[in-house]
Design a protein around this motif. Structure first.
Motif, PDB file in Angstrom:
ATOM      1  N   ARG A   1       0.839  -1.203   0.000  1.00  0.00           N
ATOM      2  CA  ARG A   1       0.000   0.000   0.000  1.00  0.00           C
ATOM      3  C   ARG A   1       0.877   1.257   0.000  1.00  0.00           C
ATOM      4  O   ARG A   1       1.946   1.271   0.575  1.00  0.00           O
ATOM      5  N   GLY A   2       0.381   2.276  -0.641  1.00  0.00           N
ATOM      6  CA  GLY A   2       1.081   3.557  -0.644  1.00  0.00           C
ATOM      7  C   GLY A   2       2.293   3.613  -1.548  1.00  0.00           C
ATOM      8  O   GLY A   2       3.128   4.514  -1.403  1.00  0.00           O
ATOM      9  N   ARG A   3       2.428   2.697  -2.490  1.00  0.00           N
ATOM     10  CA  ARG A   3       3.583   2.682  -3.395  1.00  0.00           C
ATOM     11  C   ARG A   3       3.249   3.174  -4.803  1.00  0.00           C
ATOM     12  O   ARG A   3       4.114   3.181  -5.666  1.00  0.00           O
ATOM     13  N   GLY A   4       2.031   3.548  -5.057  1.00  0.00           N
ATOM     14  CA  GLY A   4       1.649   4.057  -6.367  1.00  0.00           C
ATOM     15  C   GLY A   4       1.071   3.029  -7.305  1.00  0.00           C
ATOM     16  O   GLY A   4       0.844   3.340  -8.483  1.00  0.00           O
ATOM     17  N   TYR A   5       0.812   1.803  -6.829  1.00  0.00           N
ATOM     18  CA  TYR A   5       0.268   0.778  -7.713  1.00  0.00           C
ATOM     19  C   TYR A   5      -1.148   1.140  -8.179  1.00  0.00           C
ATOM     20  O   TYR A   5      -1.530   0.854  -9.324  1.00  0.00           O
ATOM     21  N   SER A   6      -1.922   1.753  -7.306  1.00  0.00           N
ATOM     22  CA  SER A   6      -3.288   2.130  -7.685  1.00  0.00           C
ATOM     23  C   SER A   6      -3.278   3.166  -8.795  1.00  0.00           C
ATOM     24  O   SER A   6      -4.115   3.118  -9.722  1.00  0.00           O
ATOM     25  N   ARG A   7      -2.344   4.095  -8.736  1.00  0.00           N
ATOM     26  CA  ARG A   7      -2.269   5.139  -9.754  1.00  0.00           C
ATOM     27  C   ARG A   7      -1.884   4.566 -11.128  1.00  0.00           C
ATOM     28  O   ARG A   7      -2.231   5.140 -12.152  1.00  0.00           O
ATOM     29  N   ASP A   8      -1.187   3.454 -11.120  1.00  0.00           N
ATOM     30  CA  ASP A   8      -0.825   2.811 -12.382  1.00  0.00           C
ATOM     31  C   ASP A   8      -1.982   1.991 -12.934  1.00  0.00           C
ATOM     32  O   ASP A   8      -2.239   2.005 -14.150  1.00  0.00           O
ATOM     33  N   ALA A   9      -2.729   1.312 -12.081  1.00  0.00           N
ATOM     34  CA  ALA A   9      -3.745   0.365 -12.544  1.00  0.00           C
ATOM     35  C   ALA A   9      -5.093   1.020 -12.823  1.00  0.00           C
ATOM     36  O   ALA A   9      -5.766   0.680 -13.815  1.00  0.00           O
ATOM     37  N   MET A  10      -5.513   1.968 -11.975  1.00  0.00           N
ATOM     38  CA  MET A  10      -6.879   2.486 -12.091  1.00  0.00           C
ATOM     39  C   MET A  10      -7.157   3.201 -13.413  1.00  0.00           C
ATOM     40  O   MET A  10      -8.207   2.954 -14.031  1.00  0.00           O
ATOM     41  N   PRO A  11      -6.300   4.106 -13.895  1.00  0.00           N
ATOM     42  CA  PRO A  11      -6.632   4.747 -15.175  1.00  0.00           C
ATOM     43  C   PRO A  11      -6.755   3.764 -16.335  1.00  0.00           C
ATOM     44  O   PRO A  11      -7.569   3.969 -17.236  1.00  0.00           O
ATOM     45  N   ARG A  12      -6.009   2.670 -16.295  1.00  0.00           N
ATOM     46  CA  ARG A  12      -6.049   1.703 -17.393  1.00  0.00           C
ATOM     47  C   ARG A  12      -7.333   0.872 -17.330  1.00  0.00           C
ATOM     48  O   ARG A  12      -7.923   0.552 -18.377  1.00  0.00           O
ATOM     49  N   VAL A  13      -7.774   0.528 -16.130  1.00  0.00           N
ATOM     50  CA  VAL A  13      -9.049  -0.187 -15.998  1.00  0.00           C
ATOM     51  C   VAL A  13     -10.219   0.716 -16.381  1.00  0.00           C
ATOM     52  O   VAL A  13     -11.180   0.288 -17.034  1.00  0.00           O
ATOM     53  N   MET A  14     -10.151   1.992 -15.991  1.00  0.00           N
ATOM     54  CA  MET A  14     -11.217   2.921 -16.338  1.00  0.00           C
ATOM     55  C   MET A  14     -11.267   3.157 -17.846  1.00  0.00           C
ATOM     56  O   MET A  14     -12.349   3.321 -18.423  1.00  0.00           O
ATOM     57  N   THR A  15     -10.117   3.156 -18.507  1.00  0.00           N
ATOM     58  CA  THR A  15     -10.091   3.297 -19.966  1.00  0.00           C
ATOM     59  C   THR A  15     -10.847   2.156 -20.622  1.00  0.00           C
ATOM     60  O   THR A  15     -11.627   2.354 -21.566  1.00  0.00           O
ATOM     61  N   TYR A  16     -10.634   0.949 -20.110  1.00  0.00           N
ATOM     62  CA  TYR A  16     -11.372  -0.207 -20.620  1.00  0.00           C
ATOM     63  C   TYR A  16     -12.863  -0.091 -20.314  1.00  0.00           C
ATOM     64  O   TYR A  16     -13.714  -0.383 -21.172  1.00  0.00           O
ATOM     65  N   GLY A  17     -13.200   0.365 -19.116  1.00  0.00           N
ATOM     66  CA  GLY A  17     -14.610   0.458 -18.745  1.00  0.00           C
ATOM     67  C   GLY A  17     -15.376   1.459 -19.593  1.00  0.00           C
ATOM     68  O   GLY A  17     -16.526   1.208 -19.987  1.00  0.00           O
ATOM     69  N   TYR A  18     -14.753   2.592 -19.923  1.00  0.00           N
ATOM     70  CA  TYR A  18     -15.436   3.625 -20.709  1.00  0.00           C
ATOM     71  C   TYR A  18     -15.469   3.314 -22.205  1.00  0.00           C
ATOM     72  O   TYR A  18     -16.308   3.863 -22.932  1.00  0.00           O
ATOM     73  N   ALA A  19     -14.567   2.479 -22.680  1.00  0.00           N
ATOM     74  CA  ALA A  19     -14.495   2.202 -24.118  1.00  0.00           C
ATOM     75  C   ALA A  19     -15.787   1.538 -24.601  1.00  0.00           C
ATOM     76  O   ALA A  19     -16.418   0.743 -23.894  1.00  0.00           O
ATOM     77  N   ALA A  20     -16.187   1.896 -25.811  1.00  0.00           N
ATOM     78  CA  ALA A  20     -17.420   1.339 -26.368  1.00  0.00           C
ATOM     79  C   ALA A  20     -17.242  -0.156 -26.633  1.00  0.00           C
ATOM     80  O   ALA A  20     -16.137  -0.648 -26.852  1.00  0.00           O
ATOM     81  N   ARG A  21     -18.322  -0.874 -26.609  1.00  0.00           N
ATOM     82  CA  ARG A  21     -18.289  -2.289 -26.943  1.00  0.00           C
ATOM     83  C   ARG A  21     -17.949  -2.466 -28.418  1.00  0.00           C
ATOM     84  O   ARG A  21     -18.303  -1.621 -29.233  1.00  0.00           O
ATOM     85  N   PRO A  22     -17.261  -3.519 -28.757  1.00  0.00           N
ATOM     86  CA  PRO A  22     -16.819  -4.643 -27.918  1.00  0.00           C
ATOM     87  C   PRO A  22     -15.449  -4.446 -27.293  1.00  0.00           C
ATOM     88  O   PRO A  22     -14.982  -5.318 -26.555  1.00  0.00           O
ATOM     89  N   ALA A  23     -14.803  -3.295 -27.562  1.00  0.00           N
ATOM     90  CA  ALA A  23     -13.465  -3.093 -26.985  1.00  0.00           C
ATOM     91  C   ALA A  23     -13.531  -2.919 -25.478  1.00  0.00           C
ATOM     92  O   ALA A  23     -12.595  -3.285 -24.760  1.00  0.00           O
ATOM     93  N   GLY A  24     -14.639  -2.355 -24.978  1.00  0.00           N
ATOM     94  CA  GLY A  24     -14.789  -2.141 -23.544  1.00  0.00           C
ATOM     95  C   GLY A  24     -16.203  -2.449 -23.096  1.00  0.00           C
ATOM     96  O   GLY A  24     -16.940  -3.162 -23.778  1.00  0.00           O
TER      97      GLY A  24
END
Length: 433
Positions: free
Chosen positions: A154-177
């Motif tokens: 915790r507190g090492r910046g892993y969340s900052r690396d992972a969250m924007p990439r998961v959100m990019t997938y979530g917002y992408a239109a189907r079928p890419a996201g």
């Protein structure tokens, strides 16, 4: 927005057809990051989460107790696995009556911070935690995101690396996201570190659930802060830049995110130009108004100064001419007749109230207060006298006080004209001598 058809398809304002029903099966993508990479979570990863002590201090991070946190994480992983296999809720045993699905990824690191030649999480096969899109609602196109990390990561910046990439997938239109419109989080009010991370990602506080969580350490209830980010407000490329992360173009949804980012930059440049032009125009209008205000102030000051100068000049002129009132009175006397009572009053005033004082006029001297039958002087100023009639000498005190009198004529200013009445018939009577 029009109503839904038999297939649950709604017409979007932008004219796009959006599927509101979630697919029965999903292929969970692999997502690469700089510090971690994500793979679909498995049931075996649940044991690793216990080894990582991932539920330590869960009350301070998510507001749930350790057992409740472990239970929901187990349910989320099982739902994700079931959706990836296309299993129905009855087949998986962990279905949701609202048909809300979950996607779970295991967070894998290959870092070797202690330089011992082995990855930091070698005991758990590189797993340091999990990241989730929970309760994916196809109808509302929303989902909740959450990260659960092992105690030592915790507190090492892993969340900052992972969250924007998961959100990019979530917002992408189907079928890419997943074609999501909204992604949200729920954070205890005391978890200020997570709130700060979410704000850096572009989340905004949308509400507060009062006394929704129990703070075991503080022995009191605490609020739960609800934060969210909408698809047309969120720029994953900018989020990665804010954290110093690089865009990995092979990840799902990145191509669409880059196009949207370029459009945002172009529209932002146009908007900036429009703002600059508006500001410049406003500044010019303010300068014109200021110039007009200064011109008006100068005109008023100039008019005031001219009026003051005229008044001052008039006052100076009056101060430089002594006896101005007397001159005006003299002019009034010259223009009035010899029998005018007003002229007699002015002459009496000019002579200091002495009815016998004389007033000098050009070529003629007469009594300041003539009466009926009074003696009249000649043009030379000498009175006509009867022979043998004595003339009383003029007194020094009888001199006139008028500033423009002839001192050489003062000696005749107080002759006893009343003694000459009836002597020699020298009075002018009707023009006869």
């Amino acid at each position: 927005m029009s109503g839904a058809d038999a297939r649950g398809v709604l017409q979007e304002p932008e004219g796009r057809q959006v599927e509101r029903e979630l697919p029965s099966r999903i292929d969970i993508p692999y997502i690469n990051g700089e510090m971690v990479h994500l793979r679909p979570a498995t049931i075996a990863d649940l044991t690793r989460m216990d080894e990582l002590q991932a539920f330590y201090n869960s009350t301070g991070i998510t507001g749930k107790g350790p057992e409740a946190e472990r239970a929901v994480v187990n349910a989320w992983v099982r739902r994700s696995v079931a959706w990836s296999k296309g299993q129905t809720p009855r087949e998986s045993g962990v279905g949701d009556p609202e048909s809300r699905r979950t996607v779970a990824w295991a967070m894998i690191t290959e870092a070797d911070h202690d330089k011992d030649g082995a990855t930091d999480a070698s005991a758990t096969d590189g797993v340091i935690g999990m990241i989730f899109l929970i309760d994916v609602d196809g109808w509302s196109r929303s989902a909740r995101i959450q990260v659960v990390l092992g105690r030592d990561y915790r507190g090492r910046g892993y969340s900052r690396d992972a969250m924007p990439r998961v959100m990019t997938y979530g917002y992408a239109a189907r079928p890419a996201g997943l074609g999501l419109h909204r992604i949200w989080v729920a954070v205890p009010e005391k978890n200020t570190r997570s709130i700060s991370v979410y704000q850096s990602l572009g989340f905004m506080v949308s509400g507060t659930s009062r006394d929704a969580l129990w703070d075991e350490q503080g022995g009191k209830y605490q609020d739960q802060i609800v934060m969210d980010a909408l698809v047309d407000e969120y720029d994953p490329i900018r989020s990665l830049d804010a954290f110093g992360m690089h865009v990995i173009e092979g990840n799902p949804g990145v191509a669409e995110a880059l196009v949207n980012h370029r459009r945002a930059l172009e529209s932002g440049e146009v908007a900036d130009l429009a703002v600059e032009e508006a500001v410049a125009q406003s500044e010019e209008e303010r300068r014109k108004a200021r110039r007009a205000q200064l011109a008006g102030a100068k005109a008023r000051a100039r008019a005031k100064a001219e009026a003051g100068a005229e008044a001052e000049a008039e006052a100076d002129a009056q101060a430089r001419v002594p006896g101005q009132d007397q001159l005006q009175a003299q002019e009034s006397t010259q223009t009035s007749g010899s029998g005018d009572d007003g002229a007699a009053g002015v002459e009496a005033e000019l002579s200091g109230g002495d009815p016998q004082a004389t007033v000098q006029e050009p070529g003629r001297e007469r009594s300041a207060a003539p009466e009926e039958g009074g003696q009249e002087t000649t043009g030379s100023g000498e009175p006509q006298e009867e022979p043998g009639e004595p003339v009383e000498p003029a007194s020094q005190d009888d001199a006139t006080t008028w500033a423009y009198s002839d001192s050489s004529r003062k000696k005749g200013s107080k002759q006893a004209w009343w003694r000459n009445l009836g002597h020699g018939g020298k009075r002018n009577a009707g023009g006869k001598s």
